[in-house]
Design an enzyme around this catalytic site. Structure first.
Site, mmCIF file in Angstrom:
data_model
loop_
_atom_site.group_PDB
_atom_site.id
_atom_site.type_symbol
_atom_site.label_atom_id
_atom_site.label_comp_id
_atom_site.label_asym_id
_atom_site.label_seq_id
_atom_site.Cartn_x
_atom_site.Cartn_y
_atom_site.Cartn_z
ATOM 1 N N GLU A 151 4.969 -11.642 3.680
ATOM 2 C CA GLU A 151 3.528 -11.806 3.579
ATOM 3 C C GLU A 151 3.127 -12.372 2.223
ATOM 4 O O GLU A 151 3.705 -12.023 1.196
ATOM 5 C CB GLU A 151 2.826 -10.462 3.792
ATOM 6 N N CYS A 192 11.908 -3.551 1.022
ATOM 7 C CA CYS A 192 11.909 -3.049 -0.358
ATOM 8 C C CYS A 192 12.721 -1.769 -0.414
ATOM 9 O O CYS A 192 12.686 -0.956 0.524
ATOM 10 C CB CYS A 192 10.480 -2.782 -0.830
ATOM 11 N N CYS A 203 3.592 3.163 1.336
ATOM 12 C CA CYS A 203 3.686 1.717 1.575
ATOM 13 C C CYS A 203 4.425 1.424 2.874
ATOM 14 O O CYS A 203 5.510 1.963 3.122
ATOM 15 C CB CYS A 203 4.409 1.057 0.400
ATOM 16 N N GLY A 222 8.407 -6.203 -1.672
ATOM 17 C CA GLY A 222 9.584 -6.170 -2.522
ATOM 18 C C GLY A 222 9.294 -5.755 -3.949
ATOM 19 O O GLY A 222 8.147 -5.774 -4.412
ATOM 20 N N SER A 225 5.143 -8.048 -11.479
ATOM 21 C CA SER A 225 4.815 -6.655 -11.210
ATOM 22 C C SER A 225 6.091 -5.850 -11.011
ATOM 23 O O SER A 225 7.041 -6.313 -10.384
ATOM 24 C CB SER A 225 3.946 -6.553 -9.950
ATOM 25 N N CYS A 238 0.054 -4.146 2.636
ATOM 26 C CA CYS A 238 1.321 -4.838 2.461
ATOM 27 C C CYS A 238 2.358 -4.378 3.487
ATOM 28 O O CYS A 238 2.662 -3.200 3.590
ATOM 29 C CB CYS A 238 1.844 -4.617 1.038
#
Length: 344
Positions: A90, A107, A114, A152, A182, A324
């Site tokens: 995304e 991730c 998340c 990720g 980030s 996300c």
């Protein structure tokens, strides 16, 4: 496809460094090869000129638009991006020319709130796949800032992310402080982020001032305390002269209490950075909820009165349930439903 393999492809067609730069710049900036001071047919080697249509098609094919979900906020949309192996990630078009890109499929950090973390890490994105998200987004609208805050943990794919940042900072007409790396706080970031030609701004996903709570919310993040993380981030911010962006996902009843406000004041007083409070984007089947808008606003008002630079940020695509990883999860579920129906 890695950036280096793209360069090798161009060199095999007779490109010198300036020719590589021209082709990559045109791709990343969404320009025709006939724009600029020198047209391609007057400048590029013959073999490269003849192969340009195929090369352009290959570059466009690295990342393709599967679906776009515009939001109520002008200039914002979630993009589901398809990759050559059938995986999807995304990207998010943000207001005022921003773009959020992914660095991994899945991730490994496993943040409890998340959707992306629920799938675990599936694979790393190549440097070419990362920058291709920018080129794709620029077919939709102008992009002036890129934040590496999508699917990720960028520090877990550090080499590819930094290769992408270097190319974007040299050929994509994006200022270095408008490239934002980030992280949840991997030590490699603080040790190596400033060593490249392009030194991006830093965003640190903190979420709480309590070490034990952070370990529960981010079970696979490095075991550094919030104090240690902020100290390391502060050092990088002052060396680069880019204020650090501290990310704080607001979870109702978990990290939005008066005790956290006191912890924030103690931790951030006099720091060189800004605290971004981001109301949670709800994920189905997870127990976390977004706090009331007034509570979030009250937190910002209190922090301002206490001398802390804090801002209330929107979590993009809340109105389309676009937290996300949710677009990807829905696409996978739809595909699985079709397979089940066909098999029935």
């Amino acid at each position: 496809m890695q950036i280096e393999s793209i360069r090798q492809r161009l060199r095999a067609l007779g490109a010198k460094p300036e020719h590589e730069q021209r082709v990559l710049r045109d791709w990343l900036q969404g320009r025709s090869h006939d724009q600029g001071r020198r047209r391609a047919k007057d400048y590029l080697p013959l073999a490269l000129r003849d192969a340009l249509p195929q090369v352009d098609a290959e570059l466009r094919g690295i990342a393709r638009l599967v679906a776009s979900h515009p939001t109520e906020e002008e200039g914002s949309a979630r993009l589901l991006v398809g990759l050559n192996d059938g995986q999807t990630v995304e990207s998010v078009l943000l207001p005022r020319g921003g773009l959020c890109v992914s660095t991994q499929v899945g991730c490994a950090v496993g943040c409890q709130f998340c959707m992306t973390g629920r799938s675990g890490l599936i694979r790393q994105l190549t440097s070419g796949e990362i920058v291709a998200q920018v080129a794709l987004a620029r077919t939709q609208r102008a992009v002036k800032k890129v934040v590496f805050m999508g699917m990720g943990e960028p520090s877990h794919n550090f080499g590819n992310v930094m290769d992408a940042i270097e190319l974007l900072g040299t050929e994509a007409n994006i200022g270095h402080k408008s490239l934002v790396f980030s992280t949840v706080g991997d030590l490699r970031v603080f040790e190596r982020l400033g060593q490249g030609t392009v030194k991006p701004a830093l965003a640190l996903s903190l979420h709480t001032t309590k070490a034990a709570l952070r370990e529960r919310l981010l079970p696979h993040a490095p075991r550094l305390t919030p104090q240690q993380l902020v100290d390391l981030a502060e050092e990088y911010g002052r060396v680069t002269a880019y204020p650090v962006q501290y990310q704080w996902t607001l979870l109702d009843g978990i990290n939005d209490g008066d005790d956290e406000i006191e912890g924030i004041v103690e931790l951030f007083k006099g720091r060189y950075g800004v605290l971004n409070l981001i109301p949670y984007n709800a994920v189905p089947d997870l127990p976390f909820r977004r706090p009331e808008v007034e509570r979030a606003r009250e937190m910002v008002r209190i922090l301002h009165r206490r001398g802390i630079l804090a801002k209330l940020r929107d979590s993009a695509a809340q109105d389309v349930d676009g937290g996300c990883g949710q677009l990807r999860a829905r696409a996978i579920e739809t595909q699985a439903s079709i397979i089940r129906i066909r098999a029935a």
